[in-house]
Scaffold this motif. Structure first.
Motif, short mmCIF file in Angstrom:
data_model
loop_
_atom_site.label_atom_id
_atom_site.label_comp_id
_atom_site.label_asym_id
_atom_site.label_seq_id
_atom_site.Cartn_x
_atom_site.Cartn_y
_atom_site.Cartn_z
N MET A 1 9.90 -10.84 -36.79
CA MET A 1 10.46 -10.83 -35.44
C MET A 1 10.15 -12.14 -34.72
O MET A 1 11.02 -12.78 -34.13
CB MET A 1 9.87 -9.65 -34.66
CG MET A 1 10.40 -9.53 -33.24
SD MET A 1 12.16 -9.16 -33.21
CE MET A 1 12.44 -9.01 -31.46
N ALA A 2 8.86 -12.55 -34.80
CA ALA A 2 8.46 -13.79 -34.13
C ALA A 2 9.19 -14.98 -34.74
O ALA A 2 9.60 -15.91 -34.04
CB ALA A 2 6.95 -13.98 -34.24
N THR A 3 9.36 -14.95 -36.07
CA THR A 3 10.05 -16.06 -36.74
C THR A 3 11.50 -16.14 -36.28
O THR A 3 12.02 -17.24 -36.03
CB THR A 3 10.00 -15.86 -38.26
OG1 THR A 3 8.64 -15.74 -38.68
CG2 THR A 3 10.65 -17.03 -38.97
N ALA A 4 12.16 -14.99 -36.13
CA ALA A 4 13.55 -14.99 -35.68
C ALA A 4 13.67 -15.54 -34.27
O ALA A 4 14.60 -16.30 -33.96
CB ALA A 4 14.11 -13.56 -35.75
N VAL A 5 12.72 -15.17 -33.40
CA VAL A 5 12.75 -15.67 -32.03
C VAL A 5 12.58 -17.18 -32.00
O VAL A 5 13.31 -17.90 -31.30
CB VAL A 5 11.65 -14.99 -31.19
CG1 VAL A 5 11.52 -15.66 -29.82
CG2 VAL A 5 11.96 -13.51 -31.01
N MET A 6 11.61 -17.69 -32.77
CA MET A 6 11.38 -19.13 -32.77
C MET A 6 12.55 -19.88 -33.38
O MET A 6 12.91 -20.97 -32.91
CB MET A 6 10.09 -19.44 -33.54
CG MET A 6 8.83 -18.92 -32.86
SD MET A 6 8.69 -19.41 -31.12
CE MET A 6 8.64 -21.19 -31.27
N ASP A 7 13.16 -19.32 -34.41
CA ASP A 7 14.36 -19.95 -34.98
C ASP A 7 15.46 -20.05 -33.94
O ASP A 7 16.16 -21.07 -33.82
CB ASP A 7 14.85 -19.16 -36.19
CG ASP A 7 13.95 -19.33 -37.40
OD1 ASP A 7 13.14 -20.28 -37.40
OD2 ASP A 7 14.06 -18.51 -38.34
N SER A 8 15.63 -18.97 -33.17
CA SER A 8 16.64 -18.97 -32.12
C SER A 8 16.33 -20.00 -31.04
O SER A 8 17.23 -20.71 -30.56
CB SER A 8 16.74 -17.57 -31.49
OG SER A 8 17.61 -17.57 -30.38
N GLU A 9 15.05 -20.11 -30.68
CA GLU A 9 14.66 -21.08 -29.65
C GLU A 9 14.88 -22.51 -30.11
O GLU A 9 15.37 -23.35 -29.34
CB GLU A 9 13.18 -20.88 -29.28
CG GLU A 9 12.90 -19.58 -28.56
CD GLU A 9 13.55 -19.52 -27.19
OE1 GLU A 9 12.88 -19.76 -26.18
OE2 GLU A 9 14.76 -19.21 -27.14
N PHE A 10 14.54 -22.80 -31.35
CA PHE A 10 14.76 -24.16 -31.84
C PHE A 10 16.24 -24.48 -31.97
O PHE A 10 16.66 -25.62 -31.75
CB PHE A 10 14.04 -24.36 -33.18
CG PHE A 10 12.56 -24.55 -33.04
CD1 PHE A 10 12.04 -25.63 -32.34
CD2 PHE A 10 11.67 -23.65 -33.60
CE1 PHE A 10 10.67 -25.80 -32.19
CE2 PHE A 10 10.31 -23.81 -33.47
CZ PHE A 10 9.80 -24.89 -32.76
N GLY A 11 17.04 -23.47 -32.30
CA GLY A 11 18.48 -23.67 -32.30
C GLY A 11 19.01 -23.98 -30.91
O GLY A 11 19.84 -24.88 -30.73
N SER A 12 18.49 -23.25 -29.92
CA SER A 12 18.88 -23.52 -28.53
C SER A 12 18.41 -24.90 -28.09
O SER A 12 19.11 -25.60 -27.35
CB SER A 12 18.29 -22.46 -27.60
OG SER A 12 18.80 -21.18 -27.91
N LEU A 13 17.24 -25.30 -28.57
CA LEU A 13 16.71 -26.62 -28.21
C LEU A 13 17.62 -27.73 -28.72
O LEU A 13 17.86 -28.72 -28.01
CB LEU A 13 15.30 -26.78 -28.78
CG LEU A 13 14.60 -28.11 -28.51
CD1 LEU A 13 14.42 -28.33 -27.01
CD2 LEU A 13 13.25 -28.16 -29.22
N VAL A 14 18.13 -27.58 -29.92
CA VAL A 14 19.05 -28.58 -30.47
C VAL A 14 20.31 -28.68 -29.62
O VAL A 14 20.78 -29.77 -29.27
CB VAL A 14 19.39 -28.25 -31.93
CG1 VAL A 14 20.50 -29.16 -32.44
CG2 VAL A 14 18.16 -28.37 -32.82
N LYS A 15 20.86 -27.52 -29.25
CA LYS A 15 22.09 -27.51 -28.44
C LYS A 15 21.83 -28.11 -27.05
O LYS A 15 22.65 -28.89 -26.55
CB LYS A 15 22.61 -26.08 -28.31
CG LYS A 15 23.05 -25.46 -29.63
CD LYS A 15 23.44 -24.00 -29.44
CE LYS A 15 23.78 -23.35 -30.77
NZ LYS A 15 24.09 -21.90 -30.61
N VAL A 16 20.71 -27.73 -26.44
CA VAL A 16 20.38 -28.25 -25.11
C VAL A 16 20.17 -29.76 -25.17
O VAL A 16 20.62 -30.50 -24.29
CB VAL A 16 19.14 -27.54 -24.56
CG1 VAL A 16 18.57 -28.29 -23.35
CG2 VAL A 16 19.48 -26.11 -24.16
N SER A 17 19.48 -30.22 -26.21
CA SER A 17 19.24 -31.66 -26.34
C SER A 17 20.55 -32.43 -26.44
O SER A 17 20.72 -33.49 -25.81
CB SER A 17 18.37 -31.94 -27.57
OG SER A 17 17.11 -31.31 -27.46
N ALA A 18 21.48 -31.90 -27.22
CA ALA A 18 22.79 -32.56 -27.35
C ALA A 18 23.52 -32.57 -26.01
O ALA A 18 24.13 -33.59 -25.63
CB ALA A 18 23.62 -31.84 -28.41
#
Length: 352
Positions: free
Chosen positions: A1-18
């Motif tokens: 569960m924690a891994t899925a949340v962190m994966d989602s957050e890092f995916g959002s971080l990439v989109k936000v950075s762009a």
């Protein structure tokens, strides 16, 4: 569960950075094409709006809090100053310098001109970014481990623990940012925290030692304009009021709950006391406590009012439990990553 949340957050971080890079490319182009004033402000408003909604892209308090502080507060204020032709952003700077200056809580300076800010003593040489990362990285897990005994702690012991968590987390965050800035841009950050435990007055604590990017933004955007019209005391009070309101906004971004007002009262109280302190200091010959007494008195006042007004606002909203849960999740992710890495290493050696 924690891994899925962190994966989602890092995916959002990439989109936000762009999105931030694209928005700042536009902002730099608009600022270079338009004179300071209403036209430039109108052109920058879409970027301001983007920065205000970016934190909602994340689901964890850590990512929401960092993005809210970096972009929704400091970034928006920098853009508003840019619209007026002031502040740290300069459209003539290279794009990557412009983006980093706008989106991180830093003020960049070239190595050749890296001098301590006026009124700030240079930190000891051993307080390097790497040293701060190592120290904070060692202390924070201990603090997280200690949280499991929170039910046996007194209220004041728990508040002291929260204070340490905030201090070392901020130190770790800024040290990591410093390392990235130094490595990527070959530039230095101006000091962000300068041994606040040595503050000898409220002016010293808030103006020269603690979270220095905030006063660096509030001075040109709030304090100086108000002081020019209404005097120094009004400028100080206005700056602390805005700081309090922005802290309330940060809490809203993090917890998605309406502000309680306690944090604003905390900063207004400190604003009144700082203004009174400045008024007293202007009278030559009036008694002043020796530094040996001024430092503990200052720290006691900051801690006492923080325990009274600042931290209770966090605890009532359950922020401490949210942060603890996320920290435990991050620890679980690191443990899983460590086991995976160990397994992969063993498999590699076994096949040789």
């Amino acid at each position: 569960m924690a891994t899925a949340v962190m994966d989602s957050e890092f995916g959002s971080l990439v989109k936000v950075s762009a999105a931030v890079w694209a928005a700042m490319f536009y902002a730099r182009l608009a600022a270079a094409s338009l004179r300071p004033g209403a036209p430039r402000l109108a052109a920058l408003l879409p970027v301001v709006a983007l920065f205000c909604v970016v934190p909602f892209s994340f689901s964890t308090t850590t990512f929401r809090g960092c993005s809210a502080f970096f972009l929704s507060w400091l970034g928006v204020f920098k853009l508003l100053l840019l619209a007026a032709g002031r502040g740290p952003l300069n459209p003539t700077h290279p794009l990557h310098h412009f983006v980093f200056s706008a989106s991180l809580p830093v003020k960049l300076r070239h190595l050749a001109s890296a001098k301590p800010a006026k009124g700030v003593d240079p930190a000891p040489a051993n307080e390097s970014a790497a040293g701060k990362i190592l120290v904070s990285g060692a202390v924070i897990p201990l603090i997280i481990y200690t949280y499991q005994f929170k039910n046996a702690m007194s209220r004041y012991q728990l508040l002291i623990l929260y204070t340490g968590h905030i201090y070392f987390s901020l130190q770790l965050l800024l040290a990591v940012v410093h390392g990235l800035i130094h490595g990527v841009l070959g530039m230095e950050m101006e000091p962000q925290v300068d041994r606040p435990y040595l503050a000898s007055s409220l002016r010293d604590f808030w103006g020269r030692r603690w979270n220095l990017m905030v006063p660096a933004i509030l001075r040109p955007s709030v304090y100086r304009p108000v002081r020019a019209r209404l005097g120094d005391a009004a400028g100080v009070l206005a700056a602390f009021l805005v700081s309090g309101l922005m802290h309330e906004a940060m809490f809203f971004y993090i917890m998605w709950r309406p502000p309680s007002g306690e944090v604003t009262v905390f900063f207004l109280l400190h604003g009144v006391c700082t203004a009174a302190e400045a008024w007293w200091a202007r009278h030559a010959g009036w008694w002043r406590p020796p530094r040996a007494a001024a430092v503990p008195l200052t720290l006691a006042f900051v801690a006492g009012t923080g325990f009274w007004l600042f931290f209770p606002a966090m605890i009532k909203a359950g922020l401490d439990e949210m942060v603890l849960h996320e920290c435990q999740g991050m620890v679980a992710v690191m443990e899983q990553s460590g086991r995976w890495l160990a397994g992969a290493t063993n498999l590699t050696f076994a096949t040789r």
